[in-house]
Write a protein that holds these residues in place. Sequence first.
Motif, short mmCIF file in Angstrom:
data_model
loop_
_atom_site.label_atom_id
_atom_site.label_comp_id
_atom_site.label_asym_id
_atom_site.label_seq_id
_atom_site.Cartn_x
_atom_site.Cartn_y
_atom_site.Cartn_z
N TRP A 1 0.85 -1.18 0.00
CA TRP A 1 0.00 0.00 0.00
C TRP A 1 0.89 1.24 0.00
O TRP A 1 2.03 1.19 0.43
CB TRP A 1 -0.94 -0.01 1.21
CG TRP A 1 -0.24 0.09 2.52
CD1 TRP A 1 0.07 1.26 3.18
CD2 TRP A 1 0.28 -0.95 3.32
NE1 TRP A 1 0.73 0.98 4.34
CE2 TRP A 1 0.89 -0.38 4.45
CE3 TRP A 1 0.29 -2.34 3.20
CZ2 TRP A 1 1.49 -1.12 5.44
CZ3 TRP A 1 0.90 -3.08 4.19
CH2 TRP A 1 1.48 -2.47 5.29
N PRO A 2 0.36 2.36 -0.50
CA PRO A 2 1.16 3.59 -0.53
C PRO A 2 1.52 4.05 0.88
O PRO A 2 0.69 4.06 1.77
CB PRO A 2 0.22 4.60 -1.18
CG PRO A 2 -0.84 3.81 -1.84
CD PRO A 2 -0.96 2.54 -1.08
N LYS A 3 2.79 4.42 1.06
CA LYS A 3 3.25 4.90 2.36
C LYS A 3 3.52 6.40 2.36
O LYS A 3 3.86 6.97 3.38
CB LYS A 3 4.52 4.15 2.78
CG LYS A 3 4.26 2.68 3.05
CD LYS A 3 5.50 1.99 3.54
CE LYS A 3 5.21 0.53 3.83
NZ LYS A 3 6.40 -0.18 4.29
N GLY A 4 3.38 7.03 1.21
CA GLY A 4 3.61 8.47 1.10
C GLY A 4 2.34 9.25 1.40
O GLY A 4 1.26 8.69 1.60
N PRO A 5 2.46 10.58 1.41
CA PRO A 5 1.30 11.43 1.64
C PRO A 5 0.30 11.36 0.48
O PRO A 5 0.70 11.14 -0.66
CB PRO A 5 1.90 12.83 1.78
CG PRO A 5 3.18 12.76 1.02
CD PRO A 5 3.68 11.36 1.17
N ASN A 6 -0.95 11.51 0.76
CA ASN A 6 -2.01 11.54 -0.25
C ASN A 6 -2.04 10.29 -1.13
O ASN A 6 -2.33 10.37 -2.32
CB ASN A 6 -1.86 12.80 -1.13
CG ASN A 6 -1.90 14.06 -0.32
OD1 ASN A 6 -2.74 14.22 0.56
ND2 ASN A 6 -0.98 14.97 -0.59
N GLY A 7 -1.70 9.14 -0.57
CA GLY A 7 -1.77 7.90 -1.33
C GLY A 7 -0.67 7.73 -2.36
O GLY A 7 -0.84 7.00 -3.33
N GLU A 8 0.44 8.42 -2.18
CA GLU A 8 1.54 8.33 -3.13
C GLU A 8 2.51 7.21 -2.73
O GLU A 8 2.61 6.85 -1.56
CB GLU A 8 2.29 9.66 -3.20
CG GLU A 8 1.41 10.77 -3.73
CD GLU A 8 2.05 12.14 -3.61
OE1 GLU A 8 1.76 12.98 -4.46
OE2 GLU A 8 2.83 12.36 -2.66
N TRP A 9 3.22 6.67 -3.71
CA TRP A 9 4.18 5.60 -3.50
C TRP A 9 5.54 6.19 -3.20
O TRP A 9 6.00 7.11 -3.88
CB TRP A 9 4.24 4.68 -4.73
CG TRP A 9 2.91 4.04 -4.96
CD1 TRP A 9 1.90 4.52 -5.74
CD2 TRP A 9 2.43 2.85 -4.37
NE1 TRP A 9 0.81 3.69 -5.66
CE2 TRP A 9 1.11 2.66 -4.83
CE3 TRP A 9 2.98 1.93 -3.49
CZ2 TRP A 9 0.35 1.56 -4.45
CZ3 TRP A 9 2.20 0.84 -3.12
CH2 TRP A 9 0.90 0.66 -3.60
N LYS A 10 6.20 5.67 -2.21
CA LYS A 10 7.46 6.21 -1.69
C LYS A 10 8.67 5.45 -2.25
O LYS A 10 8.58 4.26 -2.55
CB LYS A 10 7.41 6.08 -0.17
CG LYS A 10 8.50 6.75 0.58
CD LYS A 10 8.22 6.58 2.08
CE LYS A 10 9.38 7.11 2.89
NZ LYS A 10 9.18 6.93 4.31
N THR A 11 9.81 6.14 -2.37
CA THR A 11 11.05 5.50 -2.76
C THR A 11 11.28 4.25 -1.92
O THR A 11 11.09 4.27 -0.71
CB THR A 11 12.23 6.48 -2.56
OG1 THR A 11 12.07 7.59 -3.44
CG2 THR A 11 13.57 5.83 -2.84
N GLY A 12 11.68 3.14 -2.57
CA GLY A 12 11.96 1.90 -1.88
C GLY A 12 10.80 0.92 -1.84
O GLY A 12 10.99 -0.25 -1.56
#
Length: 63
Positions: free
Chosen positions: A6-17
């Motif tokens: 699942w996305p771990k960044g803000p606003n449902g964004e995908w994070k590096t790694g």
Amino acid sequence: MSKRNWPKGPNGEWKTGQRVPITGSYEDQHGVTTFHEKGATFPPCIDRKGECAYRTLSQAMTA
């Protein structure tokens, strides 16, 4: 228990790694668009050492 991606960044964004969920083009918070294949890992930012990129799917690749 199954592991979910699942996305771990803000606003449902995908994070590096994180693992790429869908093959396609992703745009980061700086407007840079890159192509990634499902199951690969989102790489670190080039020319922005130490900075985390947050990516959103801009165009999915269809089979």
